[in-house]
Design a protein around this motif. Structure first.
Motif, PDB file in Angstrom:
ATOM      1  N   SER A   1      -2.164   0.073  10.168  1.00 15.19           N
ATOM      2  CA  SER A   1      -1.787   1.477  10.348  1.00 15.19           C
ATOM      3  C   SER A   1      -1.918   2.248   9.024  1.00 15.19           C
ATOM      4  O   SER A   1      -2.337   3.405   9.009  1.00 15.19           O
ATOM      5  N   LEU A   2      -1.618   1.582   7.896  1.00 14.24           N
ATOM      6  CA  LEU A   2      -1.781   2.251   6.596  1.00 14.24           C
ATOM      7  C   LEU A   2      -3.265   2.475   6.278  1.00 14.24           C
ATOM      8  O   LEU A   2      -3.644   3.529   5.765  1.00 14.24           O
ATOM      9  N   LEU A   3      -4.090   1.485   6.601  1.00 19.56           N
ATOM     10  CA  LEU A   3      -5.535   1.659   6.390  1.00 19.56           C
ATOM     11  C   LEU A   3      -6.039   2.821   7.241  1.00 19.56           C
ATOM     12  O   LEU A   3      -6.894   3.603   6.823  1.00 19.56           O
ATOM     13  N   GLY A   4      -5.471   2.917   8.443  1.00 15.77           N
ATOM     14  CA  GLY A   4      -5.869   3.978   9.371  1.00 15.77           C
ATOM     15  C   GLY A   4      -5.620   5.371   8.800  1.00 15.77           C
ATOM     16  O   GLY A   4      -6.322   6.320   9.137  1.00 15.77           O
ATOM     17  N   GLU A   5      -4.633   5.473   7.904  1.00 20.61           N
ATOM     18  CA  GLU A   5      -4.350   6.769   7.263  1.00 20.61           C
ATOM     19  C   GLU A   5      -5.581   7.268   6.502  1.00 20.61           C
ATOM     20  O   GLU A   5      -5.838   8.455   6.431  1.00 20.61           O
ATOM     21  N   CYS A   6      -6.314   6.311   5.926  1.00 17.47           N
ATOM     22  CA  CYS A   6      -7.501   6.684   5.140  1.00 17.47           C
ATOM     23  C   CYS A   6      -8.613   7.195   6.043  1.00 17.47           C
ATOM     24  O   CYS A   6      -9.524   7.877   5.580  1.00 17.47           O
ATOM     25  N   LYS A   7      -8.562   6.821   7.301  1.00 15.38           N
ATOM     26  CA  LYS A   7      -9.605   7.273   8.239  1.00 15.38           C
ATOM     27  C   LYS A   7      -9.465   8.752   8.559  1.00 15.38           C
ATOM     28  O   LYS A   7     -10.414   9.378   9.027  1.00 15.38           O
TER      29      LYS A   7
ATOM     30  N   LEU B   1       0.858  -1.195   0.000  1.00 18.05           N
ATOM     31  CA  LEU B   1       0.000   0.000   0.000  1.00 18.05           C
ATOM     32  C   LEU B   1       0.888   1.237   0.000  1.00 18.05           C
ATOM     33  O   LEU B   1       1.254   1.750   1.053  1.00 18.05           O
ATOM     34  N   ALA B   2       1.233   1.674  -1.196  1.00 17.01           N
ATOM     35  CA  ALA B   2       2.124   2.830  -1.328  1.00 17.01           C
ATOM     36  C   ALA B   2       1.368   4.114  -0.956  1.00 17.01           C
ATOM     37  O   ALA B   2       0.134   4.122  -0.965  1.00 17.01           O
ATOM     38  N   PRO B   3       2.090   5.196  -0.647  1.00 23.01           N
ATOM     39  CA  PRO B   3       1.428   6.447  -0.288  1.00 23.01           C
ATOM     40  C   PRO B   3       0.396   6.897  -1.340  1.00 23.01           C
ATOM     41  O   PRO B   3      -0.674   7.397  -0.991  1.00 23.01           O
ATOM     42  N   ALA B   4       0.722   6.679  -2.631  1.00 25.80           N
ATOM     43  CA  ALA B   4      -0.229   7.084  -3.686  1.00 25.80           C
ATOM     44  C   ALA B   4      -1.533   6.291  -3.574  1.00 25.80           C
ATOM     45  O   ALA B   4      -2.619   6.816  -3.840  1.00 25.80           O
ATOM     46  N   ASP B   5      -1.419   5.025  -3.167  1.00 23.21           N
ATOM     47  CA  ASP B   5      -2.622   4.191  -3.016  1.00 23.21           C
ATOM     48  C   ASP B   5      -3.470   4.703  -1.854  1.00 23.21           C
ATOM     49  O   ASP B   5      -4.699   4.727  -1.928  1.00 23.21           O
ATOM     50  N   ILE B   6      -2.792   5.097  -0.788  1.00 25.24           N
ATOM     51  CA  ILE B   6      -3.508   5.606   0.391  1.00 25.24           C
ATOM     52  C   ILE B   6      -4.213   6.918   0.033  1.00 25.24           C
ATOM     53  O   ILE B   6      -5.379   7.116   0.367  1.00 25.24           O
ATOM     54  N   THR B   7      -3.484   7.787  -0.692  1.00 21.08           N
ATOM     55  CA  THR B   7      -4.081   9.069  -1.090  1.00 21.08           C
ATOM     56  C   THR B   7      -5.308   8.825  -1.969  1.00 21.08           C
ATOM     57  O   THR B   7      -6.367   9.422  -1.759  1.00 21.08           O
ATOM     58  N   ALA B   8      -5.157   7.922  -2.946  1.00 17.92           N
ATOM     59  CA  ALA B   8      -6.274   7.635  -3.857  1.00 17.92           C
ATOM     60  C   ALA B   8      -7.452   7.055  -3.076  1.00 17.92           C
ATOM     61  O   ALA B   8      -8.614   7.400  -3.333  1.00 17.92           O
ATOM     62  N   THR B   9      -7.154   6.192  -2.108  1.00 15.52           N
ATOM     63  CA  THR B   9      -8.226   5.552  -1.340  1.00 15.52           C
ATOM     64  C   THR B   9      -8.939   6.570  -0.450  1.00 15.52           C
ATOM     65  O   THR B   9     -10.152   6.482  -0.248  1.00 15.52           O
ATOM     66  N   SER B  10      -8.168   7.536   0.065  1.00 15.26           N
ATOM     67  CA  SER B  10      -8.752   8.538   0.965  1.00 15.26           C
ATOM     68  C   SER B  10      -9.821   9.374   0.269  1.00 15.26           C
ATOM     69  O   SER B  10     -10.714   9.902   0.914  1.00 15.26           O
ATOM     70  N   THR B  11      -9.719   9.478  -1.058  1.00 14.49           N
ATOM     71  CA  THR B  11     -10.690  10.304  -1.785  1.00 14.49           C
ATOM     72  C   THR B  11     -11.950   9.509  -2.162  1.00 14.49           C
ATOM     73  O   THR B  11     -12.914  10.084  -2.647  1.00 14.49           O
ATOM     74  N   LEU B  12     -11.902   8.195  -1.945  1.00 11.98           N
ATOM     75  CA  LEU B  12     -13.052   7.375  -2.337  1.00 11.98           C
ATOM     76  C   LEU B  12     -14.203   7.559  -1.353  1.00 11.98           C
ATOM     77  O   LEU B  12     -13.979   7.765  -0.159  1.00 11.98           O
TER      78      LEU B  12
END
Lengths: 466, 266
Positions: free
Chosen positions: A63-69, A27-38
């Motif tokens: 912890s990476l999933l938590g970034e999206c929260k 889960l790269a930072p770009a994936d987290i950023t993209a997921t956060s906008t979903l």
């Protein structure tokens, strides 16, 4: 790796081995950023194709999933698609971690997500060795409109599972973490039922899923019922919330009804204030749902969708090439065949015959708003779905499910095409139609852009309206 | 999106194996390492490739090895042939990767990791066969084929994958009736590689089990090794990990042994 999104549930599908050394790379930072906008309610990691994982790897993923929260605190996080052995290991890891939920399969997770179908006939067999989990799961499923059947022991679970009674889904090896903060949503006929409890105050703005509500308005739902049987009291912030909701829905001709509210601790004057704003009150849910006349009038019965009075705007017409391009290229990609454009005109919808046709629709809103309707002859639907299903299927439920994914692909492509030109839109959950008579009837008075295309001699219809 | 005709055109565009490479392999097959190294020296690009690859840390040489005779001597017949087969892929590797976020250096690291761990597995199985040893070299061909076919269709692929967890190998199979491993096997034939390399490769796809017991076992090991290698931190974020569907049930019976030989922490 990007999350696959279906029914507002995002799922990552890593494969192979997950440990402390590589988890961060999945889960790269770009994936987290993209997921956060979903716009999603749940974010999960599927363990279906994972053969090895350890605590370090799982902790990093959580912890990476938590970034999206951070951008959407209401998202529930967790894991899905595991066997008994993986569940036992995961429970050792996360039994005390309330931020993580575990779902035996992605399909089980879907039961706890938003729905646009009527689930009251769907029996769900529930078991958990932990009574508090069993209760939490049962309550959540009930709030989502299902008919949960909880078993008290493993023996009872095994017996019921093997019995002839058919279950829509079996929920076991499942553990709900922080869940139930959102308002439960279910669909009855053509009405959306929201279940609320406790105190209705300023928190309503946080726990009410406005995106889902707006989606539902955009795709034609016009009756929204708040089941308040478990509500203790409502204050002035709650009243304001419902007043605003009623005003926002007026544009779509929507009605809001409140049922079961007790006035022991809520001032009766609030009812009068809300009634002045057009909100209807009923003592019991049945008083509304069983009254066919009122349900028809409010658009709560199936096939009684109210006609929109909105017309196409110049901006939408200007964007028409993008809509058609997104549809044609996606359909060509999925069927591996060329499309031929037969005709395009602004008109009321005209279909040669409603037989042997399936349809899907998706709403969009933002800088422009409207609804895109796709009408497929069954043969094209089957061909278009073959790529996603992996086989030729004639099962209507499978075809409709895949058509929903298909219209999502088109809308996703459209969204990115428009974004390149600086036009921002969001898309609603797709709807599918096994019989198109009701759909055609509901939009028969509306003008839109109709484009007829042929794929290997079969006519496919695209209709864009508001 | 992709048609069988496009695939045929792609396979046709694959260059034949260079004469020096073919001759070097033929000499190796006859068992003469020194003569093979002298033949390989005639191709400067091949010489440079062999020197670079063998001096990667994973091969464990403390001092840089430059002399081809020395390199061939250290590697032995099987490993030398394996590395020569790696060079085949060097001929078709893209100059710039579009679909996957990797570089040619990472790709070569991947080849080296596969080679070294494959040799460990073969040693554990007491298999000393030059062709079997070389078969691992063609496995990453599936990655190159995937890149070549889907690079220009990246957006379409991303859209499909945003709503359905479907791997690229499956997409290709459903569109054209051929999968990445079929294409890679056709390339192996074009390069006149032994038939059993293609058979192991097909089995390693995880969806076409072989009836031959040894080929089946090797296919399982290769499938598992592929995903073990693709889970390496260098590869995990490149998109390589999801171009093919991992089949945990297919490899379930060899997993324990694999983990013990390769040293997967339990």
């Amino acid at each position: 790796m990007r999350a696959v999104v279906k029914n507002r549930i995002g799922i990552f599908y890593p494969q192979g081995f997950i440990d402390g050394a590589n988890a961060r790379n999945f889960l790269a930072p770009a994936d987290i950023t993209a997921t956060s906008t979903l716009k999603i309610d749940m974010l999960l990691v599927s363990l279906k194709k994972v053969i090895f994982f350890n605590k370090n790897g799982m902790d990093i993923l959580v912890s990476l999933l938590g970034e999206c929260k951070k951008s959407n605190s209401a998202i529930s996080l967790g894991f899905c698609d595991y066997d008994d052995s993986k569940f036992r290991t995961m429970m050792k890891f996360f039994n005390d971690d309330y931020s993580v939920s575990l779902f035996r399969t992605a399909e089980v997770a879907t039961l706890f997500g938003p729905t646009t179908s009527d689930n009251k006939e769907k029996n769900i067999l529930v078991h958990s060795d932990d009574p508090s989990q069993r209760n939490a799961i049962t309550i959540e499923l009930h709030e989502h409109g299902y008919n949960p059947i909880a078993t008290q022991s493993r023996e009872e679970f095994s017996t019921k599972r093997q019995s002839e009674q058919t279950f829509y889904e079996v929920v076991n090896n499942t553990h709900l973490g922080l869940f139930g903060k959102k308002i439960g949503t279910r669909v009855v006929g053509n009405a959306i039922i929201y279940s609320t409890d406790g105190f209705l105050d300023a928190k309503m703005n946080d726990i009410f899923d406005m995106t889902y509500h707006r989606n539902s308005l955009s795709v034609g739902f016009t009756l929204f019922v708040f089941d308040m049987n478990k509500v203790i009291a409502m204050n002035v912030h709650g009243v304001n919330f419902f007043s605003h909701l009623a005003s926002a829905g007026a544009e779509f001709g929507a009605s809001i009804a409140i049922v079961g509210l007790s006035f022991e601790k809520t001032p009766k004057a609030f009812q009068e204030e809300l009634e002045d704003g057009g909100i209807l009150f009923f003592e019991k849910l049945e008083d509304l749902l069983d009254n066919q006349e009122i349900m028809d009038e409010l658009g709560g019965n199936e096939g009684s969708i109210k006609h929109s009075k909105k017309s196409l705007t110049k901006v939408i017409v200007n964007e028409l090439p993008n809509f058609i391009s997104a549809t044609v290229t996606t359909l060509e990609m999925m069927t591996n065949t060329k499309a031929i454009k037969e005709s395009a005109a602004v008109q009321k919808i005209t279909i040669d015959s409603n037989d042997e046709k399936l349809a899907s629709s998706i709403g969009f809103y933002g800088d422009i708003d409207g609804m895109m309707i796709l009408i497929f002859p069954r043969t094209i639907a089957k061909r278009a779905c073959e790529l996603l299903l992996g086989e030729v299927s004639d099962k209507t439920e499978e075809l409709l499910d895949t058509l929903a994914e298909f219209v999502n692909i088109i809308a996703g492509r459209l969204k990115s095409l428009l974004a390149e030109k600086g036009t921002s839109i969001d898309i609603t959950l797709p709807r599918t139609y096994e019989k198109i008579d009701g759909l055609i009837h509901s939009i028969s008075e509306q003008k839109g852009v109709q484009v007829n295309l042929t794929f290997k001699g079969e006519r496919f219809t695209f209709f864009l309206t508001r | 999106m992709v048609t069988a005709k496009e695939l045929a055109t792609y396979i046709e565009s694959i260059p034949p194996a260079p004469k020096v490479l073919q001759d070097t392999i033929a000499i190796l097959d006859s068992g003469d390492l020194v003569k093979a190294s002298l033949k390989a020296q005639e191709d400067k690009a091949l010489t440079h490739y062999l020197r670079t690859l063998v001096n990667r840390p994973i091969y464990g040489f403390t001092n840089e090895v430059k002399d081809l005779k020395q390199i061939f001597g250290i590697l032995g017949l099987s490993n030398a042939k394996q590395i020569l087969c790696n060079y085949f892929l060097h001929l078709i590797v893209p100059k710039k990767w579009e679909l996957f976020s990797i570089t040619n250096t990472i790709f070569e690291d991947l080849q080296a990791l596969l080679n070294v761990n494959w040799n460990l597995l073969l040693t554990n199985e007491n298999i000393d066969n030059k062709d079997v040893s070389s078969s691992i070299a063609l496995l990453p061909a599936s990655i190159i084929v995937c890149e070549a076919i889907f690079a220009s269709k990246k957006k379409e692929v991303e859209l499909i994958r945003s709503v359905k967890n479907i791997d690229l190998n499956t997409i290709l199979k459903r569109l054209s009736s051929m999968d990445l491993f079929d294409v890679a096997t056709q390339i192996a034939k074009k390069w006149e590689m032994p038939d059993n390399i293609g058979e192991i490769l097909q089995c390693a796809s995880g969806i076409k089990p072989s009836e031959d017991e040894q080929t089946l076992k090797l296919g399982k090991y290769m499938h598992l090794l592929f995903f073990y290698t693709l889970s390496n931190p260098k590869c995990a974020g490149t998109g390589l990990n999801d171009f093919l569907e991992f089949q945990p049930d297919f490899i379930a019976d060899v997993y324990e042994n694999f983990a013990s030989v390769i040293g997967v922490e339990q």
